[in-house]
Scaffold this motif. Sequence first.
Motif, PDB file in Angstrom:
ATOM      1  N   GLN A 192     -16.867   4.068   8.672  1.00  0.00           N
ATOM      2  CA  GLN A 192     -17.305   5.002   9.719  1.00  0.00           C
ATOM      3  C   GLN A 192     -17.280   4.332  11.087  1.00  0.00           C
ATOM      4  O   GLN A 192     -16.870   4.939  12.081  1.00  0.00           O
ATOM      5  CB  GLN A 192     -18.716   5.495   9.389  1.00  0.00           C
ATOM      6  N   LEU A 193     -17.693   3.066  11.120  1.00  0.00           N
ATOM      7  CA  LEU A 193     -17.675   2.325  12.380  1.00  0.00           C
ATOM      8  C   LEU A 193     -16.246   2.105  12.856  1.00  0.00           C
ATOM      9  O   LEU A 193     -15.936   2.299  14.046  1.00  0.00           O
ATOM     10  CB  LEU A 193     -18.404   0.994  12.175  1.00  0.00           C
ATOM     11  N   ALA A 194     -15.371   1.710  11.952  1.00  0.00           N
ATOM     12  CA  ALA A 194     -13.976   1.478  12.319  1.00  0.00           C
ATOM     13  C   ALA A 194     -13.323   2.747  12.852  1.00  0.00           C
ATOM     14  O   ALA A 194     -12.574   2.722  13.842  1.00  0.00           O
ATOM     15  CB  ALA A 194     -13.199   0.945  11.112  1.00  0.00           C
ATOM     16  N   LYS A 195     -13.610   3.870  12.194  1.00  0.00           N
ATOM     17  CA  LYS A 195     -13.037   5.138  12.637  1.00  0.00           C
ATOM     18  C   LYS A 195     -13.546   5.525  14.022  1.00  0.00           C
ATOM     19  O   LYS A 195     -12.780   6.011  14.856  1.00  0.00           O
ATOM     20  CB  LYS A 195     -13.374   6.229  11.626  1.00  0.00           C
ATOM     21  N   ARG A 196     -14.812   5.283  14.257  1.00  0.00           N
ATOM     22  CA  ARG A 196     -15.399   5.627  15.560  1.00  0.00           C
ATOM     23  C   ARG A 196     -14.731   4.856  16.691  1.00  0.00           C
ATOM     24  O   ARG A 196     -14.561   5.376  17.800  1.00  0.00           O
ATOM     25  CB  ARG A 196     -16.905   5.336  15.525  1.00  0.00           C
ATOM     26  N   HIS A 197     -14.298   3.630  16.391  1.00  0.00           N
ATOM     27  CA  HIS A 197     -13.661   2.794  17.417  1.00  0.00           C
ATOM     28  C   HIS A 197     -12.136   2.793  17.303  1.00  0.00           C
ATOM     29  O   HIS A 197     -11.471   2.066  18.039  1.00  0.00           O
ATOM     30  CB  HIS A 197     -14.192   1.365  17.323  1.00  0.00           C
ATOM     31  N   ALA A 198     -11.592   3.586  16.369  1.00  0.00           N
ATOM     32  CA  ALA A 198     -10.138   3.701  16.177  1.00  0.00           C
ATOM     33  C   ALA A 198      -9.490   2.345  15.915  1.00  0.00           C
ATOM     34  O   ALA A 198      -8.449   2.006  16.494  1.00  0.00           O
ATOM     35  CB  ALA A 198      -9.498   4.383  17.385  1.00  0.00           C
ATOM     36  N   ILE A 199     -10.112   1.576  15.011  1.00  0.00           N
ATOM     37  CA  ILE A 199      -9.595   0.253  14.641  1.00  0.00           C
ATOM     38  C   ILE A 199      -9.095   0.316  13.203  1.00  0.00           C
ATOM     39  O   ILE A 199      -9.784   0.820  12.323  1.00  0.00           O
ATOM     40  CB  ILE A 199     -10.693  -0.819  14.762  1.00  0.00           C
ATOM     41  N   PRO A 200      -7.891  -0.176  12.926  1.00  0.00           N
ATOM     42  CA  PRO A 200      -7.406  -0.201  11.539  1.00  0.00           C
ATOM     43  C   PRO A 200      -8.380  -0.928  10.616  1.00  0.00           C
ATOM     44  O   PRO A 200      -8.976  -1.942  10.998  1.00  0.00           O
ATOM     45  CB  PRO A 200      -6.080  -0.955  11.645  1.00  0.00           C
ATOM     46  N   TYR A 201      -8.502  -0.409   9.398  1.00  0.00           N
ATOM     47  CA  TYR A 201      -9.503  -0.902   8.453  1.00  0.00           C
ATOM     48  C   TYR A 201      -8.870  -1.092   7.083  1.00  0.00           C
ATOM     49  O   TYR A 201      -8.386  -0.135   6.476  1.00  0.00           O
ATOM     50  CB  TYR A 201     -10.654   0.109   8.384  1.00  0.00           C
ATOM     51  N   PHE A 202      -8.835  -2.350   6.631  1.00  0.00           N
ATOM     52  CA  PHE A 202      -8.291  -2.695   5.317  1.00  0.00           C
ATOM     53  C   PHE A 202      -9.449  -3.035   4.371  1.00  0.00           C
ATOM     54  O   PHE A 202     -10.403  -3.704   4.773  1.00  0.00           O
ATOM     55  CB  PHE A 202      -7.387  -3.932   5.394  1.00  0.00           C
ATOM     56  N   ILE A 203      -9.328  -2.624   3.126  1.00  0.00           N
ATOM     57  CA  ILE A 203     -10.310  -2.981   2.098  1.00  0.00           C
ATOM     58  C   ILE A 203      -9.612  -3.698   0.953  1.00  0.00           C
ATOM     59  O   ILE A 203      -8.635  -3.195   0.399  1.00  0.00           O
ATOM     60  CB  ILE A 203     -11.046  -1.749   1.547  1.00  0.00           C
ATOM     61  N   ASP A 204     -10.132  -4.861   0.609  1.00  0.00           N
ATOM     62  CA  ASP A 204      -9.726  -5.550  -0.610  1.00  0.00           C
ATOM     63  C   ASP A 204     -10.676  -5.081  -1.710  1.00  0.00           C
ATOM     64  O   ASP A 204     -11.845  -5.465  -1.748  1.00  0.00           O
ATOM     65  CB  ASP A 204      -9.830  -7.059  -0.413  1.00  0.00           C
ATOM     66  N   ALA A 205     -10.154  -4.222  -2.598  1.00  0.00           N
ATOM     67  CA  ALA A 205     -10.961  -3.644  -3.668  1.00  0.00           C
ATOM     68  C   ALA A 205     -10.605  -4.251  -5.023  1.00  0.00           C
ATOM     69  O   ALA A 205     -10.731  -3.599  -6.059  1.00  0.00           O
ATOM     70  CB  ALA A 205     -10.770  -2.123  -3.705  1.00  0.00           C
ATOM     71  N   GLY A 206     -10.169  -5.510  -4.997  1.00  0.00           N
ATOM     72  CA  GLY A 206      -9.718  -6.163  -6.217  1.00  0.00           C
ATOM     73  C   GLY A 206     -10.743  -6.142  -7.335  1.00  0.00           C
ATOM     74  O   GLY A 206     -10.402  -5.955  -8.500  1.00  0.00           O
ATOM     75  N   GLN A 207     -12.032  -6.331  -6.992  1.00  0.00           N
ATOM     76  CA  GLN A 207     -13.080  -6.327  -8.003  1.00  0.00           C
ATOM     77  C   GLN A 207     -13.778  -4.973  -8.107  1.00  0.00           C
ATOM     78  O   GLN A 207     -14.654  -4.805  -8.966  1.00  0.00           O
ATOM     79  CB  GLN A 207     -14.123  -7.408  -7.691  1.00  0.00           C
ATOM     80  N   ALA A 208     -13.396  -4.031  -7.277  1.00  0.00           N
ATOM     81  CA  ALA A 208     -14.052  -2.721  -7.295  1.00  0.00           C
ATOM     82  C   ALA A 208     -13.348  -1.733  -8.213  1.00  0.00           C
ATOM     83  O   ALA A 208     -13.999  -0.978  -8.952  1.00  0.00           O
ATOM     84  CB  ALA A 208     -14.122  -2.153  -5.876  1.00  0.00           C
ATOM     85  N   LEU A 209     -12.015  -1.727  -8.187  1.00  0.00           N
ATOM     86  CA  LEU A 209     -11.276  -0.752  -8.993  1.00  0.00           C
ATOM     87  C   LEU A 209     -11.583  -0.941 -10.467  1.00  0.00           C
ATOM     88  O   LEU A 209     -11.413  -2.017 -11.021  1.00  0.00           O
ATOM     89  CB  LEU A 209      -9.770  -0.906  -8.759  1.00  0.00           C
ATOM     90  N   GLY A 210     -12.038   0.117 -11.097  1.00  0.00           N
ATOM     91  CA  GLY A 210     -12.381   0.064 -12.505  1.00  0.00           C
ATOM     92  C   GLY A 210     -13.812  -0.333 -12.768  1.00  0.00           C
ATOM     93  O   GLY A 210     -14.276  -0.275 -13.904  1.00  0.00           O
ATOM     94  N   GLN A 211     -14.532  -0.737 -11.725  1.00  0.00           N
ATOM     95  CA  GLN A 211     -15.928  -1.133 -11.899  1.00  0.00           C
ATOM     96  C   GLN A 211     -16.900  -0.145 -11.267  1.00  0.00           C
ATOM     97  O   GLN A 211     -17.989   0.071 -11.787  1.00  0.00           O
ATOM     98  CB  GLN A 211     -16.170  -2.534 -11.315  1.00  0.00           C
ATOM     99  N   LEU A 212     -16.506   0.470 -10.152  1.00  0.00           N
ATOM    100  CA  LEU A 212     -17.338   1.466  -9.508  1.00  0.00           C
ATOM    101  C   LEU A 212     -16.451   2.517  -8.852  1.00  0.00           C
ATOM    102  O   LEU A 212     -15.254   2.296  -8.646  1.00  0.00           O
ATOM    103  CB  LEU A 212     -18.289   0.828  -8.499  1.00  0.00           C
TER     104      LEU A 212
END
Length: 400
Positions: A180-200
Motif C-alpha cells: 500500500q505504501l509503495a503504491k501510494r508513492h508509485a514505486i515498483p515493489y518486488f516480493i520474494d515469496a520463496g518461503q510463502a508459496l504453499g505455506q500461507l
Amino acid sequence: MTALTLAEVQQLRDETPGCLSGIIHFNHAGASLPSQSTLDAIIDQLQREARDGPMEAGEQGAILAENARSAAAQLLNAPTSSIAFASSGSTAWSMAFQALGPWQPGDRILVGRHEWGGNLASMQTAVQAGAQVEVIPCDETGAVSLAGLESMIDKKVRLIDLNWLPANSGLINPAQAIGQLAKRHAIPYFIDAGQALGQLPVDVQALGCDVLKGSGRKHLRGPRGTALLYVRPGFLKHLNPAQRDVFSAPWSPDGFDLRNDARRFETSEVSFALLAGLGNALQEINRLGVERVRQRIQLLSRIVRDELHQIDGITLHELGIAEHQSGLIAFNLAGVDAFELKRRLGLKRINIGANGVPYTPLDMQARGLESIARISVSYFNTIEEIEHLVETLQLLAKEP
C-alpha cells in the motif's frame, strides 16, 4: 473453513513416498517431499518423450505447462497471462530485476534487513552502475518498519524489495502494508515469496506487488528446477528482459517483438516433465486449500517452538510476533555447529536445514549469527514426528 483431519493427513502421507521410507522430514523450507502423483506426472511426460520423440511429445507437454500456469494463477489470484516459469526462484527474481534497468548513479534500492543473499548478488550490477542498496530499519519485533520505510522515500527510490518470510527466522513481514505504501508513492515493489508459496495464502491483488517470485520445490512440493514469476500486467511495459529468443520475442515481418505477457521471461527450451510435476503440485494445494494448510502449519510449529524452549542448551532465534510466525524455526544447540547438528540428525534419519551467513547476510551479521539450524514444518508432518525430533535433540544436548 474446516481444519485438516488426522485421516486427511494420513492419506497425504500414504500418497507421499518420502513418508513411507522411514525418513522424518523437517526441511520443507529447503525442499519438501513430492507426492506420488507429482512424480507420476513427471515420469508420464518423460515416457511420452521417450516413446513418441521429445519434440513430438512437446504438444502434450505444452498443454501440461498451460495447465500449470492456470493453477499458479488460481493460487495467486492472478491473470494467467501474468505468470511465467523459471528454473529457480533466484533466476526468476534476477531476470525481473535486470529487466528494470538501466540503472543510474544515485538510484536507490530499499531492502529489508532479511534480504536473500541471491537477490543481493543480483543487485550488484545496479551497484556497479552507481545505484545504492539501502537497508530499511526494523521495528521492535524485528520486522521491516513501515515508519522507517516511509521516512526513506524520495524521488530517487527506484525499487522496494521485500523478503516476505526470511529463511533464518519465523518472521512474516508486513507485505500488504508495504504494498500500500509503495503504491501510494508509485514505486515498483518486488516480493520474494520463496518461503510463502504453499505455506500461507498469497493474493497478489491484495499485496499490491508488481513482481513476485517463488520456488516450486519448497512448500508447494513441486520438483526442483521449477519456479513461478508473477508480473503485474500493467507493470510489464517497464520490464525489458536482457535474454530473448524465438519464444519470448517471436519473429514477425516487422521484426522480433517481446510478448505482451509474462512469457517474455520464458524461453523455447523448457522441461515439460518438470512443469507437469509442478502443475500437479499446484493443483493439489489448490484442492486442499492453502488456508487449511496455514492453520495446520501454525499448530505444528507452535508445538515445536514450545518443546524447544524446554531443552537446555537450545537457543531460538525468532523474530516477529509469536502469534503470527511462519513454519520456519531457527535455533542453535550450544556447543554444536548448526551444520554438524544437521549431519548428526541426518544420521538418525531426521532431516532439518542449516543456514550460514550468505543466505541472509544483512540479518545474520546484524544479529551476530554465524549459522543457524532450521526446522521447517509442513501440513503433513505429525505430532509423533515432532516427539521423535524433540527426544533426539534432548539426547544430543546431553552428549559431551
